[in-house]
Design an enzyme around this catalytic site. Structure first.
Site, PDB file in Angstrom:
ATOM      1  N   CYS A   2      30.344  -4.905 -73.657  1.00  0.00           N
ATOM      2  CA  CYS A   2      29.902  -5.812 -74.715  1.00  0.00           C
ATOM      3  C   CYS A   2      30.763  -7.059 -74.665  1.00  0.00           C
ATOM      4  O   CYS A   2      31.929  -7.013 -74.288  1.00  0.00           O
ATOM      5  CB  CYS A   2      29.994  -5.221 -76.113  1.00  0.00           C
ATOM      6  SG  CYS A   2      29.085  -3.700 -76.343  1.00  0.00           S
ATOM      7  N   ARG A  27      29.077  -8.567 -69.240  1.00  0.00           N
ATOM      8  CA  ARG A  27      29.691  -7.440 -69.941  1.00  0.00           C
ATOM      9  C   ARG A  27      28.657  -6.511 -70.570  1.00  0.00           C
ATOM     10  O   ARG A  27      29.017  -5.479 -71.158  1.00  0.00           O
ATOM     11  CB  ARG A  27      30.626  -7.947 -71.038  1.00  0.00           C
ATOM     12  CG  ARG A  27      31.696  -8.875 -70.541  1.00  0.00           C
ATOM     13  CD  ARG A  27      32.490  -9.411 -71.696  1.00  0.00           C
ATOM     14  NE  ARG A  27      33.336  -8.396 -72.257  1.00  0.00           N
ATOM     15  CZ  ARG A  27      34.564  -8.135 -71.874  1.00  0.00           C
ATOM     16  NH1 ARG A  27      35.096  -8.832 -70.900  1.00  0.00           N
ATOM     17  NH2 ARG A  27      35.270  -7.190 -72.444  1.00  0.00           N
ATOM     18  N   TRP A  74      26.240  -3.665 -74.487  1.00  0.00           N
ATOM     19  CA  TRP A  74      26.056  -2.591 -73.518  1.00  0.00           C
ATOM     20  C   TRP A  74      26.149  -1.311 -74.347  1.00  0.00           C
ATOM     21  O   TRP A  74      27.202  -0.981 -74.871  1.00  0.00           O
ATOM     22  CB  TRP A  74      27.156  -2.625 -72.462  1.00  0.00           C
ATOM     23  CG  TRP A  74      26.991  -1.576 -71.414  1.00  0.00           C
ATOM     24  CD1 TRP A  74      26.218  -1.640 -70.296  1.00  0.00           C
ATOM     25  CD2 TRP A  74      27.625  -0.286 -71.372  1.00  0.00           C
ATOM     26  NE1 TRP A  74      26.324  -0.481 -69.574  1.00  0.00           N
ATOM     27  CE2 TRP A  74      27.182   0.369 -70.212  1.00  0.00           C
ATOM     28  CE3 TRP A  74      28.521   0.377 -72.211  1.00  0.00           C
ATOM     29  CZ2 TRP A  74      27.601   1.651 -69.863  1.00  0.00           C
ATOM     30  CZ3 TRP A  74      28.945   1.664 -71.866  1.00  0.00           C
ATOM     31  CH2 TRP A  74      28.486   2.277 -70.701  1.00  0.00           C
ATOM     32  N   ASN A  99      33.433  -4.920 -79.817  1.00  0.00           N
ATOM     33  CA  ASN A  99      33.468  -4.404 -78.445  1.00  0.00           C
ATOM     34  C   ASN A  99      34.448  -3.244 -78.451  1.00  0.00           C
ATOM     35  O   ASN A  99      35.584  -3.420 -78.862  1.00  0.00           O
ATOM     36  CB  ASN A  99      33.917  -5.536 -77.506  1.00  0.00           C
ATOM     37  CG  ASN A  99      34.352  -5.045 -76.132  1.00  0.00           C
ATOM     38  OD1 ASN A  99      35.235  -5.634 -75.535  1.00  0.00           O
ATOM     39  ND2 ASN A  99      33.762  -3.995 -75.644  1.00  0.00           N
ATOM     40  N   GLY A 100      34.000  -2.067 -78.013  1.00  0.00           N
ATOM     41  CA  GLY A 100      34.893  -0.899 -78.002  1.00  0.00           C
ATOM     42  C   GLY A 100      34.165   0.316 -78.531  1.00  0.00           C
ATOM     43  O   GLY A 100      32.930   0.320 -78.639  1.00  0.00           O
ATOM     44  N   GLU A 497      31.749   3.991 -50.575  1.00  0.00           N
ATOM     45  CA  GLU A 497      31.416   2.696 -51.172  1.00  0.00           C
ATOM     46  C   GLU A 497      29.963   2.312 -50.831  1.00  0.00           C
ATOM     47  O   GLU A 497      29.236   1.806 -51.692  1.00  0.00           O
ATOM     48  CB  GLU A 497      32.409   1.629 -50.674  1.00  0.00           C
ATOM     49  CG  GLU A 497      32.121   0.218 -51.096  1.00  0.00           C
ATOM     50  CD  GLU A 497      32.059  -0.008 -52.610  1.00  0.00           C
ATOM     51  OE1 GLU A 497      32.425   0.902 -53.378  1.00  0.00           O
ATOM     52  OE2 GLU A 497      31.598  -1.086 -53.011  1.00  0.00           O
ATOM     53  N   LYS A 501      27.066   1.650 -53.625  1.00  0.00           N
ATOM     54  CA  LYS A 501      26.254   0.419 -53.667  1.00  0.00           C
ATOM     55  C   LYS A 501      24.775   0.766 -53.706  1.00  0.00           C
ATOM     56  O   LYS A 501      24.026   0.206 -54.481  1.00  0.00           O
ATOM     57  CB  LYS A 501      26.488  -0.455 -52.426  1.00  0.00           C
ATOM     58  CG  LYS A 501      27.706  -1.307 -52.296  1.00  0.00           C
ATOM     59  CD  LYS A 501      27.914  -2.388 -53.284  1.00  0.00           C
ATOM     60  CE  LYS A 501      28.495  -1.885 -54.573  1.00  0.00           C
ATOM     61  NZ  LYS A 501      29.897  -1.903 -54.738  1.00  0.00           N
ATOM     62  N   GLU A 504      23.694   2.319 -57.077  1.00  0.00           N
ATOM     63  CA  GLU A 504      23.779   1.357 -58.184  1.00  0.00           C
ATOM     64  C   GLU A 504      22.573   0.437 -58.270  1.00  0.00           C
ATOM     65  O   GLU A 504      22.069   0.182 -59.352  1.00  0.00           O
ATOM     66  CB  GLU A 504      24.961   0.417 -57.924  1.00  0.00           C
ATOM     67  CG  GLU A 504      26.254   0.786 -58.533  1.00  0.00           C
ATOM     68  CD  GLU A 504      27.272  -0.306 -58.268  1.00  0.00           C
ATOM     69  OE1 GLU A 504      27.582  -0.575 -57.090  1.00  0.00           O
ATOM     70  OE2 GLU A 504      27.759  -0.882 -59.233  1.00  0.00           O
ATOM     71  N   HIS A 520      29.800  22.409 -44.059  1.00  0.00           N
ATOM     72  CA  HIS A 520      30.285  23.282 -45.137  1.00  0.00           C
ATOM     73  C   HIS A 520      29.349  23.244 -46.349  1.00  0.00           C
ATOM     74  O   HIS A 520      29.742  23.655 -47.434  1.00  0.00           O
ATOM     75  CB  HIS A 520      31.708  22.886 -45.535  1.00  0.00           C
ATOM     76  CG  HIS A 520      32.678  23.035 -44.402  1.00  0.00           C
ATOM     77  ND1 HIS A 520      33.043  24.257 -43.907  1.00  0.00           N
ATOM     78  CD2 HIS A 520      33.310  22.109 -43.645  1.00  0.00           C
ATOM     79  CE1 HIS A 520      33.884  24.081 -42.886  1.00  0.00           C
ATOM     80  NE2 HIS A 520      34.056  22.783 -42.705  1.00  0.00           N
ATOM     81  N   LYS A 619      29.228  -5.275 -65.851  1.00  0.00           N
ATOM     82  CA  LYS A 619      30.226  -5.694 -64.872  1.00  0.00           C
ATOM     83  C   LYS A 619      31.637  -5.279 -65.267  1.00  0.00           C
ATOM     84  O   LYS A 619      32.457  -4.961 -64.433  1.00  0.00           O
ATOM     85  CB  LYS A 619      30.134  -7.218 -64.716  1.00  0.00           C
ATOM     86  CG  LYS A 619      31.026  -7.809 -63.659  1.00  0.00           C
ATOM     87  CD  LYS A 619      30.492  -7.508 -62.279  1.00  0.00           C
ATOM     88  CE  LYS A 619      31.442  -7.947 -61.186  1.00  0.00           C
ATOM     89  NZ  LYS A 619      31.191  -7.216 -59.944  1.00  0.00           N
TER      90      LYS A 619
HETATM   91  C1  F6R Z   1      30.618  -0.982 -58.428  1.00  0.00           C
HETATM   92  C2  F6R Z   1      31.561  -1.574 -59.349  1.00  0.00           C
HETATM   93  C3  F6R Z   1      32.338  -0.664 -60.227  1.00  0.00           C
HETATM   94  C4  F6R Z   1      33.734  -1.245 -60.469  1.00  0.00           C
HETATM   95  C5  F6R Z   1      34.489  -0.390 -61.492  1.00  0.00           C
HETATM   96  C6  F6R Z   1      35.900  -0.880 -61.693  1.00  0.00           C
HETATM   97  O1  F6R Z   1      29.949  -1.935 -57.665  1.00  0.00           O
HETATM   98  O2  F6R Z   1      31.690  -2.766 -59.415  1.00  0.00           O
HETATM   99  O3  F6R Z   1      32.414   0.619 -59.720  1.00  0.00           O
HETATM  100  O4  F6R Z   1      34.422  -1.287 -59.265  1.00  0.00           O
HETATM  101  O5  F6R Z   1      33.807  -0.430 -62.710  1.00  0.00           O
HETATM  102  O6  F6R Z   1      35.918  -2.199 -62.095  1.00  0.00           O
HETATM  103  P1  F6R Z   1      37.199  -3.088 -61.921  1.00  0.00           P
HETATM  104  O7  F6R Z   1      37.442  -3.258 -60.464  1.00  0.00           O
HETATM  105  O8  F6R Z   1      36.859  -4.370 -62.613  1.00  0.00           O
HETATM  106  O9  F6R Z   1      38.319  -2.354 -62.592  1.00  0.00           O
END
Ligand code: F6R
Length: 624
Positions: A2, A27, A74, A99-100, A497, A501, A504, A520, A619
């Protein structure tokens, strides 16, 4: 998550709040709203969906006022809906943005209901509005700042959990309350106006001067003044406000634009050569020496005294830490543990002597990573080091040492350039640790490593040229629901990773396995409907990996291999190889991450998802 923004000014604050919300949309983006005080009226508008939807609504119903608060959500408590969107009101006199997470919202809700308050949302935030209304009524007297602050403090003392708050009250047309506990909040200082926001970025169009609230700070701002107090301190009526420094934001107003790119994610993937160059800038001298003093005071001594590394982070940043473990152990010869912050923070941790604590975070505001850092500061670590992309973030301000990635703003929710620049920063740290010890199992010299790092941007440029071939490949995923990603050694976290991606942004279920683990259990999943993506550079483990790939092929699995020129892997039925330029073992994890990003991006295009704002995500993850 948020985002909140607020303003007290002589001018109409609606455009400032809307622009702030747009800049905070990273956010959270399931709904947004704002509340304004004007002509003795408290007015509110909320809309489901993006900030643009709220903006269209306000085009039809022009709201004006000199005092206001706004929010982009969010969802945590209660589904994304207009009723659950902030600001939340009480008695048509109080408006709150939050926010929280308020952990004790259920008992508070029961208590407030018994007092006669009616709830209109499923959110935890609404209890704050009613609690504040109740406290304000209890704190009888004239409509003074003292009464507001007393009621505010009383409200905050009843809350358990995390909050950044903005509150306005109908009897106070020029006063904005704010508080920070566990979620970030800054105050922006303008000329005869003050603002609040979750991130300075939201306010750079109106100011570059900021006060960063400390944990437990709360206070009141008007156009002309800011009075802050500490929750730990005495009652505000019996104490002077605390002084917090005003900090100039020196990084420019980097509002990211998409330019000619279709999505921010694609732009950010293509920005990687430049971002990698920027990450190295200032960290290596022209002569190729590592400039370790950029980490902070006494960095050289601290590095030399380090005997062990503990890395803590989340998501993509966690994957960067996992890759770095291979480097730190093999190049610097130091034991290294890596853990997700949400587990680390609640574990009984034994801290070995002379351990350097490293927190990795793109945003520097991730709640779990910050909590882990705060724990680490008092747990006996040698020092705390933040590897971060956002200057001025909580993580950077609260760590004793810092290493900036300088990737520039990353807007796409799926992290791309932040990841590869984190890897480069971690390789630089590895080199710094190795050279400070002047020993280690790997004989690579510092100058050799520096040369490798400097070659990285050019190599990534070459890999980006594979995009048309990768886009073609992506069409094969159109009807797929599951995918396996395989790798060995440092390419196992690269595979993790890649899988993250893909899930997501394309919503395809993707799992990553260390290729040796396949037999396994996960091999049971493999059939001709299961694409298996492998990260297969020509390193010491390639021959082992080839055997694992045979196991997949024998079960009809469709292999998509990312390989090096010299891999000696033949394409054929059920086997597609995408060939990357020749690269050293050390750099391969960075280089091989790039085609996996492109693959996810193009699969998402095929699937027609919202690439930059995938469902259910945000984000910056400022709640646990
Ligand atoms: C995936 C992604 C998230 C962040 C995670 C940590 O694409 O961006 O998995 O990596 O939320 O975020 P930060 O790096 O901002 O602590």
């Amino acid at each position: 998550m948020c985002g909140i923004v607020g303003a007290a000014s002589l001018r109409n604050v609606t455009p400032i709040l809307l622009e702030g919300l747009k800049r905070l949309e990273y956010r959270g983006y399931d709904s947004s709203g704002l509340a304004l005080l004007s002509d003795g009226q408290l007015q509110r508008e909320r809309e489901i969906g993006r900030v643009a939807a709220l903006e269209s609504l306000l085009d039809k119903r022009a709201l004006k006022g000199n005092l206001g608060i706004a929010h982009t959500r969010w969802a945590t408590h209660g589904k994304p809906s207009k009723l659950n969107a902030h600001p939340h009101l009480s008695s048509a006199s109080v408006a709150v943005v939050h926010n929280g997470i308020i952990e004790n919202h259920e008992p508070l809700r029961r208590e407030l209901k018994e007092m006669g308050y009616r709830f209109h949302s499923e959110t935890d935030t609404e209890v704050i509005a009613h609690l504040f209304d109740h406290s304000y009524r209890q704190a009888s007297g004239e409509a003074s700042s003292a009464r507001l602050l007393k009621a505010f403090r009383h409200t905050l003392m009843r809350l358990n959990g995390a909050y950044a708050l903005g509150i306005i009250h109908i009897e106070h047309p020029d006063r904005l309350l704010c508080a920070r506990m566990g979620s970030p909040l800054v105050i922006g200082e303008g000329s005869e106006e003050h603002f609040i926001a979750s991130d300075p970025l939201a306010l750079l169009q109106v100011t570059d001067s900021f006060i960063y609230l400390e944990e437990g700070d709360y206070g009141i701002l008007t156009r002309d003044a800011v009075d802050l107090y500490e929750m730990e301190g005495p009652d505000p009526t019996e104490s002077e406000p605390v002084t917090r420094p005003i900090v100039r934001y020196e990084h420019g107003d980097q509002v990211a634009e998409k330019g000619d790119y279709r999505h921010f994610m694609l732009k950010e993937i293509h920005e990687q050569p430049q971002a990698l160059k920027a990450t190295l800038e200032g960290k290596v001298s022209d002569e190729g020496h590592l400039l370790t003093s950029i980490l902070g005071p006494e960095a050289e001594t601290l590095l030399a005294n380090t005997r062990q590394i503990q890395i803590v982070s989340c998501g993509t940043s966690y994957h960067a830490g996992l890759v770095a473990r291979y480097w730190i152990e093999s190049i610097a010869g130091l034991p290294c543990s890596v853990e997700v912050a949400s587990e680390f923070r609640y574990r009984e941790v034994v801290v070995p002597d002379d351990t350097l604590f490293v927190a990795i975070s793109q945003s520097g505001e991730t709640a779990d990573t910050l909590a882990a850092l705060r724990f680490a500061k008092n747990a006996g670590y040698l020092a705390t080091l933040a590897i971060c992309n956002v200057p001025g973030s909580s993580l950077v301000r609260e760590s004793s040492l810092r290493l900036m990635t300088n990737a520039g703003p990353e807007i796409g929710v799926a992290s791309t350039k932040a990841f590869t620049t984190q890897l480069l920063a971690l390789l630089w740290l590895t080199a710094a640790l190795a050279s400070s010890r002047r020993s280690g199992p790997n004989t690579l010299s510092t100058s050799g490593l520096v040369e490798e790092m400097r070659a990285m941007p050019r190599l990534v440029e070459q890999v980006l040229e594979l995009e048309p071939a990768i886009a073609q490949l992506a069409t094969r995923f159109a009807d797929k629901h599951h995918t396996l990603f395989l790798g060995r050694g440092p390419h196992y976290p690269v595979a993790m990773e890649g899988a993250l991606k893909l899930k997501e942004i394309s919503y395809i279920h993707a799992e990553a396995y260390a290729a040796g683990e396949l037999k396994h259990g996960p091999l049971a999943l493999v059939d001709d409907d299961m694409p298996v993506v492998t990260v297969a550079p020509s390193d010491d483990l390639l021959e082992k990996l080839k055997s694992n790939l045979q196991e997949v092929r024998a079960r009809g699995g469709q292999l998509i291999n990312f390989v090096c020129e010299q891999a000696g892997l033949e394409s054929g039925e059920g086997i597609t190889n995408l060939v990357l330029p020749k690269v050293s073992d050390i750099l391969a994890p960075i280089l091989f991450s790039v085609p996996l990003q492109l693959l996810s991006y193009h699969v998402a295009l095929v699937k027609g998802t919202d690439v930059d704002k995938p469902r259910n995500l945000a984000k910056s993850v400022t709640v646990e």
